[in-house]
Structures are given as structure tokens and as C-alpha cells.
Scaffold this motif. Structure first.
Motif, short mmCIF file in Angstrom:
data_model
loop_
_atom_site.label_atom_id
_atom_site.label_comp_id
_atom_site.label_asym_id
_atom_site.label_seq_id
_atom_site.Cartn_x
_atom_site.Cartn_y
_atom_site.Cartn_z
N VAL A 37 1.89 9.20 -9.11
CA VAL A 37 2.32 9.31 -7.80
C VAL A 37 3.83 8.95 -8.08
CG1 VAL A 37 2.42 8.64 -5.29
CG2 VAL A 37 0.45 8.89 -6.38
N ILE A 38 4.23 8.03 -8.73
CA ILE A 38 5.76 7.71 -8.95
C ILE A 38 6.23 8.79 -9.91
CG2 ILE A 38 6.99 5.81 -10.08
CD1 ILE A 38 4.86 3.90 -9.25
N ILE A 39 5.46 9.06 -10.92
CA ILE A 39 6.15 10.31 -11.83
C ILE A 39 6.72 11.26 -10.95
CG2 ILE A 39 5.69 11.59 -13.82
CD1 ILE A 39 3.98 9.14 -14.77
N ALA A 40 5.63 11.80 -10.23
CA ALA A 40 5.88 12.86 -9.36
C ALA A 40 6.94 12.66 -8.15
CB ALA A 40 4.55 13.70 -8.92
N GLU A 41 7.40 11.75 -8.08
CA GLU A 41 8.10 11.27 -6.96
C GLU A 41 7.54 11.74 -5.60
OE1 GLU A 41 11.90 12.95 -7.87
OE2 GLU A 41 12.59 11.68 -9.42
N ALA A 42 6.40 11.38 -5.39
CA ALA A 42 5.47 11.81 -4.14
C ALA A 42 5.11 10.74 -3.47
CB ALA A 42 4.15 12.43 -4.89
N CYS A 43 5.97 9.55 -3.65
CA CYS A 43 5.62 8.19 -2.64
C CYS A 43 5.62 8.67 -1.12
CB CYS A 43 6.37 7.22 -3.16
SG CYS A 43 6.15 6.96 -4.75
N ASP A 44 6.65 9.48 -0.94
CA ASP A 44 6.61 9.83 0.58
C ASP A 44 5.53 10.54 1.36
OD1 ASP A 44 9.03 8.24 0.72
OD2 ASP A 44 10.25 10.10 0.72
N GLU A 45 5.24 11.50 0.22
CA GLU A 45 3.95 12.40 0.70
C GLU A 45 2.58 11.54 0.79
OE1 GLU A 45 7.26 14.90 -0.44
OE2 GLU A 45 6.43 13.14 -1.39
N LEU A 46 2.55 10.60 -0.17
CA LEU A 46 1.56 9.81 -0.21
C LEU A 46 1.35 9.11 1.00
CD1 LEU A 46 -1.26 8.54 -1.54
CD2 LEU A 46 0.59 6.84 -2.52
N MET A 47 2.50 8.50 1.62
CA MET A 47 2.43 7.58 2.93
C MET A 47 2.00 8.60 3.82
SD MET A 47 3.24 4.67 4.21
CE MET A 47 4.46 3.72 2.98
N THR A 48 2.60 9.70 4.06
CA THR A 48 2.50 10.57 5.06
C THR A 48 0.85 11.05 5.11
OG1 THR A 48 4.45 11.56 5.09
CG2 THR A 48 2.81 12.90 6.12
N PHE A 49 0.37 11.31 4.06
CA PHE A 49 -1.15 11.61 3.82
C PHE A 49 -1.99 10.27 4.31
CE2 PHE A 49 -4.90 11.96 0.71
CZ PHE A 49 -5.44 13.27 1.41
N ALA A 50 -1.70 9.29 3.90
CA ALA A 50 -2.46 8.06 4.19
C ALA A 50 -2.58 7.75 5.79
CB ALA A 50 -1.94 6.68 3.40
N GLU A 51 -1.35 7.89 6.28
CA GLU A 51 -1.02 7.43 7.61
C GLU A 51 -1.74 8.61 8.51
OE1 GLU A 51 3.11 6.83 8.16
OE2 GLU A 51 3.07 4.78 7.90
N LYS A 52 -1.60 9.74 7.92
CA LYS A 52 -2.49 10.89 8.60
C LYS A 52 -3.82 10.93 9.09
CE LYS A 52 -1.96 15.78 9.73
NZ LYS A 52 -1.08 17.05 9.59
N ILE A 53 -4.31 10.42 7.81
CA ILE A 53 -6.02 10.31 7.82
C ILE A 53 -6.32 8.66 8.10
CG2 ILE A 53 -6.09 12.33 6.52
CD1 ILE A 53 -6.97 10.56 4.04
N LYS A 54 -5.53 8.16 8.29
CA LYS A 54 -5.78 6.39 8.40
C LYS A 54 -6.70 5.88 7.20
CE LYS A 54 -3.59 6.72 12.33
NZ LYS A 54 -3.49 8.34 12.29
N SER A 55 -6.35 6.17 6.13
CA SER A 55 -7.17 5.97 5.10
C SER A 55 -6.46 4.48 4.42
CB SER A 55 -7.06 7.03 3.74
OG SER A 55 -7.71 6.35 2.77
N PRO A 56 -7.43 3.44 3.90
CA PRO A 56 -6.65 2.60 2.98
C PRO A 56 -6.22 3.25 1.79
CG PRO A 56 -9.28 2.57 3.33
CD PRO A 56 -8.92 3.35 4.29
N VAL A 57 -5.36 2.48 0.98
CA VAL A 57 -4.98 2.70 -0.11
C VAL A 57 -5.03 1.63 -1.31
CG1 VAL A 57 -2.76 3.72 -1.44
CG2 VAL A 57 -3.26 4.32 0.98
N ALA A 58 -5.73 1.77 -2.32
CA ALA A 58 -5.77 0.90 -3.44
C ALA A 58 -4.99 1.55 -4.42
CB ALA A 58 -7.22 0.71 -3.87
N CYS A 59 -4.47 0.96 -5.48
CA CYS A 59 -3.55 1.11 -6.49
C CYS A 59 -4.11 0.48 -7.71
CB CYS A 59 -2.13 0.74 -6.31
SG CYS A 59 -1.10 1.40 -4.96
N SER A 60 -3.75 1.38 -8.91
CA SER A 60 -4.11 1.04 -10.13
C SER A 60 -2.93 0.39 -10.51
CB SER A 60 -4.16 2.36 -11.10
OG SER A 60 -2.92 3.03 -11.15
N LEU A 61 -2.83 -0.44 -11.64
CA LEU A 61 -1.71 -1.00 -12.27
C LEU A 61 -0.47 -0.11 -12.41
CD1 LEU A 61 -0.91 -3.92 -13.25
CD2 LEU A 61 -1.34 -3.06 -15.53
#
Length: 563
Positions: A222-246
Motif C-alpha cells: 500500500v505504501i509502495i503504491a502510494e495508495a494510502c488515501d485510497e485505502l482510507m476511502t475504502f475502509a471508511e466506505k465499507i466500515k471495515s476494521p484495518v489490521a496492518c502487517s509490520l
């Protein structure tokens, strides 16, 4: 115009926008160093060791998204880069490592400082080259940079014999696109073409819209692809919890109410139980490492799995993906965000909050200096506005558990290879790349000892890096495993106090601060932060301190030991 190979090397680096090289000179790269002497556009950083140079280039790359550049001589100079190359390869970090080589007439004759570095590094590079014709040098360098930054990034090695550096050839300047644009659909293979992605996209949208208990598992991609904003939008839209790897630390702001924490071996109860009870697991830029999954048979056993990744080789490699989506994460998430349904908070979100409330990961041996308190106070004082690098072991896990990372590229650590001695070199690269930010390396005494010679680099270039050493006079994580799983047979894990870190810092002309109790932590950390110079902060902690939770070998992640 006609140039020597060394001059072509310099011009090609300028084309690529490379303004910093980390390296160490030697006989087979003297023509290049001679040309570096004549340019002011490329800064050379002399490290104490070639491994340190490679880790520094790695830290430079991770903190910026640019390609890190290394220059080393042949033989032992080249082999000293191998650990750093493998570290970058495991974590998908774009590097180009240039090594000198003996002249072509004596190549393959066991010459002085000759080694076949291209064969040695073939398994740990995206590609590597030996340039035997100066006419092909520019083309090879351009290809190496393109390869390092494109698709799934990674290290590339270019071996240049000394006589090729001295030979002459016509050089034609080129205009290079140095942006990190990647092909829209990932790797173009028959089974991962545009039509396949579009078909699976429809299946993914249906699965997401129908899921009652989704969980997003976000990785470093997600970081490499510079997709953090898209991830935030995605999680907030489907109200999903988010767990991260190291490697995903910072991909999703950790002060967000949907964030559940680290997942896996040292993950939080909320993340691990969510993975074990969700009905849809959406893995984004993650590779289902054994440190995340634990027992494969029980991991997300009740869930349908969507796996989004740019590398088709990762999809289905460790865990079966019911719905594979192979493409650039930024593009795939954007397409999903346009078409998925907006959801409301549900009983699933309430259950996640209950798990989060029951178990914050703060268990510790009750002694005078608490490692979680140190990291929490560091987080409070810096407000997430610094770059944190780490070594490997307990220090790394305590940092991941207790520091609040709010932005991408602020947590830099060796994940896949688990390289002790990585953090100090990486902090040098991150500091040089980000002169407006404070850089702090969190270390254990075992990791710190491995490459502490890089303190000379910090001293030479007057880099205001804070070296925070959690000193338990032991190889903490290995000792912890001996304690829990090997009947407390503490073999070769007690380091003792034979090294005075304050005197060591002083030998390099660096200030030293020692902390021995909780009531000193805030004042002395603030003192270090106020100093616009390098400082070693040593925190004396008890060897019995452990990282909890921990999943025993072969166990399910829902069966972690919590104290």
C-alpha cells in the motif's frame, strides 16, 4: 560526445535524478571515484562498511520512494553488500547497486579481489548485469533503474569491470521519466490480463457488498503504491476494521478508530481475533507471511479471501485467494471505491471495539524501566512527526506495538529478512534524504553492536540522529524464545555489560544520555529531542522483559500467549 565509461556512469546517474550515492572506494572503482571528484551534482556518502552503505541506500529509498544507489569495489566490497541487497529484495525496496570488477582480460582467472557477484546475487535481485562493452553501459544503467522502480520494486545489481570504466564511447543524453508510474494492470501475463481483472473485480464488489464481517489486511505494498488515501476511502466506505502487517505500519493512520493494530505473531487481540472471525478478508499489498498467518489451516478459516497485489507470484503462494485481483493497488482500489456500496456501522464494529478495549498490548515484566512506556512517551513527544527506523527483535516489536504511526514512510524496518544491524545504516539514509525531519533509530543492544561502526558516518556528516538503545544486556528475542519454548536454557544470549555505550558514543564525538527508570524517561527524551545533533540514548531495561502477545510455533494466531 565521446566519454569514458566512468563519465557515462556519472551522466546516467544525473539522468535518473540520483543525487546521492552511498559507498566505499576500492581499486576497481577508482575511475568512477575520480569522476565523482569532478562533480558537485552527486553527493557521495562514505560509510564505515559496504553493508552500512546498502542499508543507508535502503533507508533513503524507503523514506522517499526514490531509487537508492550504492557503489562498492569488487571482491569483498561486493560481497559485503549481499545482506543489504537481500534485505531490500525481501521488502521490495528499489536499489541499484554498482560494483566494480577486475578488468576483462583477467576476468575468470581468480584474480585479486575477483568474485562472481552476479551469480551470487541472482536469487536476491530483480535482475543483474555485468557490462563487458562500454557501448552498452548507458543502456544497461537506464534499464537497471527502470527495472528497480517498476512493477514490484526491488534491487538490481550492475557489475562494471575497471577497463570498461576507462574505455570510451559515444554518449547520447536521454530524457528519463523518473516518476514512480507503474503499468496499470500489473504484470501482463495471460492469466492476469485486463479481462481477468475486470471479471474478478465484479466478484470482489459482490463479495464486499454482501460481507457482514469484513477485515482489511494491509501490507507494505500500500505504501509502495502510494495508495494510502485510497485505502482510507475504502475502509471508511465499507466500515471495515484495518489490521496492518509490520511492513504496512503507517499505511493506515493508527489513531483512526478502524485501526486494530499489528496482525500475526505479535499482533493485537483485536487484529488476530478479527482475522479468525471475519467472513471476508481483503488482503491489500500483503504476502501472507508466516509471521502473520501462523497455522495456515486455521488462518481466516471462515472467510472468503480477496487478494490484491501487483505481483501475480504472490497471489495464492501462501494462502488460497478466492478472488485474485492482480494490478496496481492505487488503480484497483480506485475502481473498487467507485462501485462498492456505502455501509453503516454494525455489530461487527462493536465487537472489534470490545476486543480493542479488553486487550491493549501492554503486558510487561514489572520492573524499574518499562519499554512500552519509553516508546509511548517517544510517540507522545514527537506526535508521529519523525521518521523511526528500527533494528530487529524485541525493540522492533515494542516499537510497532506502542508508537502511533500516522503517515506512510515514517516506519522503516527490516521485515522479511529480519536483518539485525539494519536500523543504524537505514537511519543515515533516511536522515540524508529528509533533512527537515528528525530521525530516530530504536535498537536493542545486540543489533546495535553489529553495525555500531556506522556511528562514524553519523559523526563525519554531523547527522542529528537519535540512537535509542533498549539495553537489556541480552539477545532479547532469542532469549525470550529460550525462556518460553526451550526450558529456559539460556545459551549464548546473555551479552553482559562489558561495553559502555556512553564511552563508545564519546569515542565518536557523540553525546550520550543514560536512562535507568521510568521517572527519567520524559525529561531525558525531551533533552535528546531538543539537541540538534547526534545523541545515543541508552535505556537500561530488565532482561526478563518480553514481547506479548506471541503466537507459539505452529499455533493459530487466535491462540497467542498474552502474558
Amino acid at each position: 560526445m565521446k566519454l569514458t565509461g566512468a563519465q557515462i556512469f556519472i551522466e546516467c546517474l544525473k539522468e535518473q535524478g540520483a543525487d546521492v550515492i552511498f559507498g566505499y572506494p576500492g581499486g576497481t572503482v577508482l575511475p568512477i571515484y575520480d569522476e565523482l571528484y569532478n562533480t558537485t551534482e552527486i553527493k557521495h556518502i562514505l560509510t564505515a562498511h559496504e553493508q552500512g552503505a546498502t542499508h543507508a541506500a535502503d533507508g533513503y529509498a524507503r523514506s522517499t520512494g526514490k531509487v537508492g544507489v550504492v557503489l562498492a569495489t569488487s571482491g569483498p566490497g561486493a560481497t559485503n553488500t549481499v545482506t543489504g541487497i537481500a534485505t531490500a529484495y525481501m521488502d521490495s525496496v528499489p536499489l541499484v547497486v554498482f560494483t566494480g570488477q577486475v578488468p576483462l582480460p583477467i576476468l575468470g582467472r581468480s584474480s585479486f579481489q575477483e568474485v562472481d557477484i552476479t551469480s551470487m546475487t541472482a536469487p536476491i535481485t530483480k535482475d543483474n548485469y555485468i557490462v563487458k562493452d562500454v557501448k552498452k553501459l548507458a543502456q544497461t544503467i537506464r534499464e537497471a533503474f527502470k527495472n528497480a522502480r517498476s512493477g514490484r520494486p526491488g534491487p538490481v545489481l550492475v557489475d562494471i569491470p575497471k577497463d570498461v570504466q576507462m574505455d570510451t564511447s559515444e554518449y547520447e543524453p536521454a530524457v528519463i521519466d523518473t516518476s514512480n508510474k507503474r503499468i496499470e494492470w500489473g504484470f501482463h501475463r495471460d492469466e492476469w490480463n485486463q479481462e481477468a481483472l475486470k471479471r474478478n473485480l465484479e466478484r470482489a464488489i459482490e463479495a464486499i457488498n454482501n460481507a457482514e464481517k469484513p477485515l482489511i489486511y494491509a501490507g507494505g505494498g500500500v505504501i509502495i503504491a502510494e495508495a494510502c488515501d485510497e485505502l482510507m476511502t475504502f475502509a471508511e466506505k465499507i466500515k471495515s476494521p484495518v489490521a496492518c502487517s509490520l511492513m504496512g505500519m503507517g499505511a493506515f493512520s493508527q489513531d483512526h478508530p478502524f485501526y486494530t493494530g499489528l496482525i500475526g505473531m505479535h499482533g493485537t487481540r483485536a487484529s488476530n481475533r478479527a482475522a479468525s472471525n471475519c467472513d471476508l478478508l481483503i488482503a491489500i499489498g500483503a504476502r501472507f507471511s508466516d509471521r502473520v498467518v501462523g497455522n495456515v489451516k486455521t488462518f481466516a478459516a471462515n472467510a472468503k479471501i480477496i487478494h490484491i497485489d501487483i505481483d501475480p507470484a504472490e497471489i495464492g503462494k501462501n494462502v488460497f485467494a478466492h478472488i485474485p485481483l492482480c494490478g496496481h493497488l492505487k488503480n484497483v482500489l480506485s475502481m473498487l471505491n467507485e462501485r462498492i456500496d456505502e455501509k453503516k456501522l454494525s455489530s461487527w464494529n462493536k465487537q472489534i471495539d470490545e476486543w480493542k478495549g479488553v486487550f491493549p498490548p501492554k503486558f510487561t515484566y514489572k520492573h524499574t524501566l518499562n519499554p512500552h512506556y519509553i516508546i509511548e512517551k517517544l510517540s507522545d513527544l514527537t506526535k508521529g512527526e519523525v521518521i523511526i527506523t528500527t533494528e530487529v527483535g524485541q525493540n522492533q516489536m515494542w516499537t510497532a506495538q506502542s508508537y502511533v504511526f500516522k503517515k506512510p514512510r515514517t516506519f522503516i524496518s527490516s521485515g522479511g529478512l529480519g536483518t539485525m544491524g539494519y536500523g543504524l545504516g537505514a537511519s543515515i539514509g533516511a536522515c540524508i534524504a529528509n533533512p527537515d525531519k528528525r530521525v530516530i533509530n530504536v535498537a536493542g543492544d545486540g543489533s546495535f553492536r553489529m553495525n555500531s561502526t556506522e556511528l562514524v558516518t553519523i559523526s563525519r556528516y554531523k547527522l542529528p540522529i537519535i540512537q535509542l538503545v533498549l539495553n537489556n544486556h541480552a539477545l532479547g528475542m532469542v532469549r525470550q524464545w529460550q525462556d518460553l519454548f526451550y526450558e529456559k536454557k539460556f545459551n549464548s544470549t546473555k551479552l553482559g555489560n562489558d561495553v559502555d555505550l556512553m564511552k563508545l558514543a564519546d569515542a565518536y564525538g557523540i553525546k550520550g544520555i543514560r536512562i535507568t527508570s521510568d521517572d527519567e524517561v520524559e525529561e531525558k527524551l525531551q533533552q535528546a529531542l531538543n539537541m540538534n545533533e547526534a545523541v545515543v540514548v541508552e535505556c537500561i531495561i530488565d532482561e526478563r522483559e518480553m514481547v506479548f502477545p506471541i503466537v507459539p510455533p505452529g499455533a493459530s494466531i487466535q491462540d497467542a500467549l498474552e502474558e
